[in-house]
Write a protein that holds these residues in place. Structure first.
Motif, PDB file in Angstrom:
ATOM      1  N   PHE A   1      35.631 167.026 -11.772  1.00 59.26           N
ATOM      2  CA  PHE A   1      36.456 167.097 -10.568  1.00 59.26           C
ATOM      3  C   PHE A   1      35.907 168.118  -9.576  1.00 59.26           C
ATOM      4  O   PHE A   1      35.987 167.909  -8.357  1.00 59.26           O
ATOM      5  N   ALA A   2      35.354 169.208 -10.089  1.00 58.13           N
ATOM      6  CA  ALA A   2      34.727 170.184  -9.186  1.00 58.13           C
ATOM      7  C   ALA A   2      33.571 169.525  -8.434  1.00 58.13           C
ATOM      8  O   ALA A   2      33.383 169.744  -7.229  1.00 58.13           O
ATOM      9  N   ALA A   3      32.795 168.704  -9.137  1.00 61.30           N
ATOM     10  CA  ALA A   3      31.686 167.989  -8.501  1.00 61.30           C
ATOM     11  C   ALA A   3      32.195 167.000  -7.459  1.00 61.30           C
ATOM     12  O   ALA A   3      31.596 166.836  -6.388  1.00 61.30           O
ATOM     13  N   ALA A   4      33.315 166.348  -7.758  1.00 63.65           N
ATOM     14  CA  ALA A   4      33.890 165.390  -6.809  1.00 63.65           C
ATOM     15  C   ALA A   4      34.410 166.094  -5.560  1.00 63.65           C
ATOM     16  O   ALA A   4      34.317 165.562  -4.448  1.00 63.65           O
ATOM     17  N   ILE A   5      34.957 167.285  -5.738  1.00 59.76           N
ATOM     18  CA  ILE A   5      35.447 168.059  -4.597  1.00 59.76           C
ATOM     19  C   ILE A   5      34.278 168.475  -3.707  1.00 59.76           C
ATOM     20  O   ILE A   5      34.361 168.421  -2.478  1.00 59.76           O
ATOM     21  N   GLU A   6      33.174 168.866  -4.329  1.00 66.55           N
ATOM     22  CA  GLU A   6      32.004 169.302  -3.568  1.00 66.55           C
ATOM     23  C   GLU A   6      31.293 168.136  -2.897  1.00 66.55           C
ATOM     24  O   GLU A   6      30.710 168.288  -1.830  1.00 66.55           O
ATOM     25  N   ASP A   7      31.345 166.959  -3.511  1.00 66.31           N
ATOM     26  CA  ASP A   7      30.637 165.796  -2.964  1.00 66.31           C
ATOM     27  C   ASP A   7      31.463 164.531  -3.197  1.00 66.31           C
ATOM     28  O   ASP A   7      31.191 163.761  -4.122  1.00 66.31           O
ATOM     29  N   PRO A   8      32.479 164.307  -2.360  1.00 68.77           N
ATOM     30  CA  PRO A   8      33.335 163.127  -2.537  1.00 68.77           C
ATOM     31  C   PRO A   8      32.558 161.809  -2.465  1.00 68.77           C
ATOM     32  O   PRO A   8      32.943 160.837  -3.124  1.00 68.77           O
ATOM     33  N   ALA A   9      31.472 161.779  -1.693  1.00 68.83           N
ATOM     34  CA  ALA A   9      30.682 160.546  -1.601  1.00 68.83           C
ATOM     35  C   ALA A   9      30.077 160.193  -2.954  1.00 68.83           C
ATOM     36  O   ALA A   9      30.025 159.021  -3.345  1.00 68.83           O
ATOM     37  N   ALA A  10      29.605 161.214  -3.677  1.00 64.66           N
ATOM     38  CA  ALA A  10      29.058 160.977  -5.015  1.00 64.66           C
ATOM     39  C   ALA A  10      30.159 160.503  -5.958  1.00 64.66           C
ATOM     40  O   ALA A  10      29.930 159.653  -6.824  1.00 64.66           O
ATOM     41  N   GLY A  11      31.367 161.055  -5.793  1.00 68.90           N
ATOM     42  CA  GLY A  11      32.493 160.611  -6.608  1.00 68.90           C
ATOM     43  C   GLY A  11      32.823 159.158  -6.359  1.00 68.90           C
ATOM     44  O   GLY A  11      33.057 158.387  -7.293  1.00 68.90           O
ATOM     45  N   ALA A  12      32.839 158.771  -5.086  1.00 66.77           N
ATOM     46  CA  ALA A  12      33.111 157.378  -4.743  1.00 66.77           C
ATOM     47  C   ALA A  12      32.025 156.463  -5.284  1.00 66.77           C
ATOM     48  O   ALA A  12      32.308 155.356  -5.759  1.00 66.77           O
ATOM     49  N   ALA A  13      30.778 156.928  -5.240  1.00 64.20           N
ATOM     50  CA  ALA A  13      29.666 156.121  -5.757  1.00 64.20           C
ATOM     51  C   ALA A  13      29.818 155.873  -7.252  1.00 64.20           C
ATOM     52  O   ALA A  13      29.498 154.792  -7.753  1.00 64.20           O
ATOM     53  N   ALA A  14      30.307 156.881  -7.971  1.00 63.05           N
ATOM     54  CA  ALA A  14      30.522 156.719  -9.412  1.00 63.05           C
ATOM     55  C   ALA A  14      31.575 155.660  -9.692  1.00 63.05           C
ATOM     56  O   ALA A  14      31.472 154.901 -10.663  1.00 63.05           O
ATOM     57  N   VAL A  15      32.587 155.594  -8.832  1.00 65.50           N
ATOM     58  CA  VAL A  15      33.638 154.590  -8.989  1.00 65.50           C
ATOM     59  C   VAL A  15      33.096 153.195  -8.691  1.00 65.50           C
ATOM     60  O   VAL A  15      33.305 152.247  -9.456  1.00 65.50           O
ATOM     61  N   VAL A  16      32.381 153.071  -7.569  1.00 68.00           N
ATOM     62  CA  VAL A  16      31.851 151.775  -7.158  1.00 68.00           C
ATOM     63  C   VAL A  16      30.826 151.257  -8.157  1.00 68.00           C
ATOM     64  O   VAL A  16      30.677 150.042  -8.336  1.00 68.00           O
ATOM     65  N   ALA A  17      30.141 152.165  -8.847  1.00 61.62           N
ATOM     66  CA  ALA A  17      29.176 151.754  -9.864  1.00 61.62           C
ATOM     67  C   ALA A  17      29.852 150.989 -10.991  1.00 61.62           C
ATOM     68  O   ALA A  17      29.215 150.173 -11.670  1.00 61.62           O
TER      69      ALA A  17
END
Length: 340
Positions: A247-263
């Motif tokens: 979650f800390a990583a998602a907060i720092e880079d929401p685009a990367a978090g979204a990419a993980a979901v879309v994957a």
């Protein structure tokens, strides 16, 4: 020292044995989300993609869910070792049967995302009492709908004038978009963005967030099967540490978090899931309390107050107390739980 050619099979066997032992030492863990792969699940998915689970010696399987209420019996039954579900529904579940082996181990939605979402053009305003005389769509397993008994009291809603229609999750937003219902229960970040995707203008969407109108409860928490937790305490703590990093990583880079979901679901729109994730971060996860105290913990007095608030609307018998529904002993140290 040279051991000679005869030693090669022995060395190979030892290497294979060590490898097999390492594989056996990795703990398998089955985890159930509350819902589909969507932006707010990014913290769990990034923990897998960035190797945080592997660092903790965990082999985690993450499955989608069918509602934040339904996760609870899935974990209690042992079908899943851990899951993501509604804390208030857990209180009701354990009050009905205290012997069920499930408990909360880390809070994620410090501020709950329970909402009634409606449309201005259908007469819904930001005043909760505007739902009087209206028809609301409610998926039975929905965590927001589970709070309706208490929300109607704290908001002073005359429910004798409200029609609640049981509907399925797949038709929730389409029905509201078509005007078949005036409002729906749901998690704000899910309903609002799904409604926009149905073509409803943003300026016509009204979000009645229950937490902003007197519902001072907790939201979704990470749950653990108590038998699994007792047998694998280090795995539970390792899982929590990995997820908080995620979650800390998602907060720092929401685009990367979204990419993980879309994957995990190529039908999703990365921009929509990034917006959904950011809404969850700002509204529910990275709250002032979490910033000060770290993610995962709870305020004991606030949980006590939740029991009092839920007692009459949910018909609680008093069979369980705060210590029966949340176990903070598995949390990593506070300094490991701070968010950016």
């Amino acid at each position: 020292m040279y051991l000679g050619r005869k030693a090669i099979p022995l060395i190979s066997a030892l290497a294979l044995s060590a490898s097999a032992f390492a594989a056996q030492a990795e703990t398998d863990l089955k985890f159930a989300l509350d819902w589909r792969y969507e932006g707010p699940a990014a913290g769990f998915l990034l923990a897998e993609d960035m190797g945080f689970f592997a660092e903790e010696g965990l082999n985690v399987t993450i499955d989608t869910g069918t509602g934040s209420v339904n996760t609870i019996p899935r974990v209690a039954s042992g079908l899943y070792d851990m899951g993501f579900g509604d804390m208030n529904s857990l209180i009701k579940f354990l009050d009905a049967d205290p012997a069920q082996p499930v408990t909360g181990v880390a809070m994620v939605y410090d501020k709950p995302t329970f909402a009634i979402v409606g449309r201005k053009s259908l007469g819904i305003t930001e005043d909760p009492k505007s739902v009087e005389g209206k028809t609301l769509g409610a998926p039975p397993p929905d965590g927001a709908f589970a709070q309706w008994p208490i929300f109607q009291e704290v908001a002073g809603i005359d429910t004798s004038t409200v029609t609640v229609e049981s509907i399925g999750f797949p038709v929730r937003e389409p029905m509201l978009a078509n005007g078949d219902v005036d409002g729906v229960f749901g998690f704000a970040f899910s309903v609002i963005l799904n409604l926009k995707a149905q073509g409803t203008p943003e300026e016509d969407i009204v979000n009645i967030l229950m937490a902003d109108h007197g519902l001072e409860l907790y939201g979704n928490a990470i749950l653990a099967n108590e038998t699994f937790a007792a047998e694998n305490p280090e795995a539970v703590t390792g899982f929590l540490r990995a997820v908080i990093k995620g979650f800390a990583a998602a907060i720092e880079d929401p685009a990367a978090g979204a990419a993980a979901v879309v994957a995990r679901d190529a039908t999703l729109d990365p921009a929509v899931e990034e917006e959904r994730l950011q809404m969850a971060i700002d509204m529910n996860i990275n709250t002032p309390w979490a910033q000060e105290n770290g993610m995962g913990g709870i305020d004991a007095a606030r949980l006590d107050a939740s029991f009092e608030a839920l007692k009459a609307p949910m018909g609680l018998t008093g069979a369980v107390g705060p210590a029966d529904v949340f176990d903070s002993s598995f949390l990593p140290a506070a300094e490991e739980r701070m968010l950016p």
